[in-house]
Design an enzyme around this catalytic site. Structure first.
Site, short mmCIF file in Angstrom:
data_model
loop_
_atom_site.label_atom_id
_atom_site.label_comp_id
_atom_site.label_asym_id
_atom_site.label_seq_id
_atom_site.Cartn_x
_atom_site.Cartn_y
_atom_site.Cartn_z
N HIS A 42 0.87 -1.18 0.00
CA HIS A 42 0.00 0.00 0.00
C HIS A 42 0.90 1.23 0.00
O HIS A 42 1.07 1.91 1.01
CB HIS A 42 -0.92 0.01 1.22
CG HIS A 42 -1.83 -1.19 1.32
ND1 HIS A 42 -1.38 -2.42 1.75
CD2 HIS A 42 -3.15 -1.34 1.05
CE1 HIS A 42 -2.39 -3.29 1.76
NE2 HIS A 42 -3.47 -2.66 1.33
N GLU A 118 0.02 0.20 -5.81
CA GLU A 118 -0.85 1.28 -5.36
C GLU A 118 -1.97 1.44 -6.38
O GLU A 118 -1.72 1.38 -7.59
CB GLU A 118 -0.07 2.58 -5.20
CG GLU A 118 -0.91 3.79 -4.81
CD GLU A 118 -1.69 3.58 -3.52
OE1 GLU A 118 -2.90 3.86 -3.51
OE2 GLU A 118 -1.07 3.13 -2.52
N ASP A 143 -3.96 -3.81 -7.35
CA ASP A 143 -4.48 -4.10 -6.02
C ASP A 143 -3.39 -4.73 -5.16
O ASP A 143 -2.60 -5.56 -5.64
CB ASP A 143 -5.67 -5.06 -6.14
CG ASP A 143 -6.16 -5.56 -4.80
OD1 ASP A 143 -6.85 -4.81 -4.10
OD2 ASP A 143 -5.81 -6.72 -4.44
N ALA A 144 -3.35 -4.35 -3.89
CA ALA A 144 -2.30 -4.81 -2.99
C ALA A 144 -2.20 -6.33 -2.93
O ALA A 144 -1.10 -6.90 -3.00
CB ALA A 144 -2.54 -4.25 -1.59
N ASP A 164 0.48 -2.03 4.74
CA ASP A 164 -0.01 -0.85 5.45
C ASP A 164 -1.43 -0.51 4.96
O ASP A 164 -1.65 0.52 4.35
CB ASP A 164 0.96 0.31 5.18
CG ASP A 164 0.58 1.59 5.91
OD1 ASP A 164 -0.29 1.53 6.80
OD2 ASP A 164 1.14 2.64 5.57
#
Length: 280
Positions: A42, A118, A143-144, A164
């Site tokens: 993130h 991100e 997507d993370a 995170d």
């Protein structure tokens, strides 16, 4: 959801703990000559101006990095982190604060690599600008958790995976544990560091039970609460769950956490937690 922007919170007490732990893990990885990968799930923008409208609106950095960055005597484990902050602030005025990707970039050696995911359109653009032309760094608009599946373990047998999440959706507390467990099965030699906010204690207790339920060994919990637990709205503390921590990290936190609690505490109930959730 893509409403969360870390620029409102850059440099707060949670960042101090998160980035101090990140730096200590990276410095430990550098003790061996072999290369490692840094993976940031993130990543956000990478760098923040503390005079921006977002930072000035909340001014959370005032009760975070601003309290400690120029203190004369600090615990030894904090010095590498403060050196990173000082690299971005050449004068006596605190103007800039690094996100976790930039913290890592300032510490990597030539043989090391980093990758960042991100999704926020504004932040990923800033991230791409920050690392434009950098052959050691790759930015993915992804997507993370899809990034974890697609990009790890890669060629490296060592590395740090920093997670995170914003936790905008409450189910993410459980999802992130599941995603870590799945990634760990493919990349068991990596170190994983998950940041979490302390808002409701029962949520944190459930998070810890979920980690125990994964069956993963060697899980360390590091927590800094600047206020006592409260039923009112708002973050009273912050923590890191670290899987496969460097062997010195526990003793480094023993030295650092009491000092941070004293310097960053906001009421008489400030406290810290340092324990092996699951031993080796």
């Amino acid at each position: 959801m893509l409403s969360y922007r870390h620029s409102f919170h850059a440099g707060n007490f949670a960042d101090v703990l998160k980035h101090a732990v990140e730096v200590l893990i990276l410095e430990a990885l550098k003790q061996k000559e072999s290369p490692f990968i840094y993976h940031d799930t993130h990543s956000a923008a990478g760098r923040y101006s503390l005079s921006s409208a977002h930072a000035e609106k909340t001014a959370e950095y005032v009760d975070g990095i601003a309290r400690i960055w120029q203190q004369g005597e600090v615990p030894a484990p904090l010095i590498p982190y403060l050196n990173v902050i000082k690299q971005l602030n050449s004068t006596s005025t605190l103007k800039h604060y690094p996100g976790s990707p930039l913290v890592a970039r300032l510490l990597l050696r030539e043989q090391d690599r980093m990758q960042m995911t991100e999704l926020h359109p504004a932040d990923v653009k800033l991230l791409e600008q920050e690392f434009a032309g950098d052959r050691q760094a790759r930015v993915y608009k992804q997507d993370a958790y899809e990034g974890l599946k697609a990009l790890l373990p890669g060629r490296n047998k060592r590395g740090l995976v920093l997670l995170d999440p914003s936790y905008e959706i409450k189910t993410e507390y459980r999802q992130v544990v599941q995603e870590i467990a799945q990634t760990y099965r493919r990349f068991a030699t990596g170190t994983y560091a998950l940041w979490y906010p302390v808002i409701e204690r029962r949520t944190i207790d459930r998070l810890m039970r979920d980690f125990v339920g994964t069956g993963i060994k060697k899980i360390l919990v590091i927590e800094l609460c600047v206020k006592g637990d409260s039923a009112e709205r708002g973050m009273t503390g912050t923590g890191m769950v670290v899987i496969n921590p460097p062997w010195k990290l526990y003793s480094q936190m023993e030295e650092l956490l009491p000092w941070l609690t004293k310097e960053l505490g906001q009421d008489n109930h400030a406290n810290f937690r340092l324990e092996w959730l699951v031993p080796e």
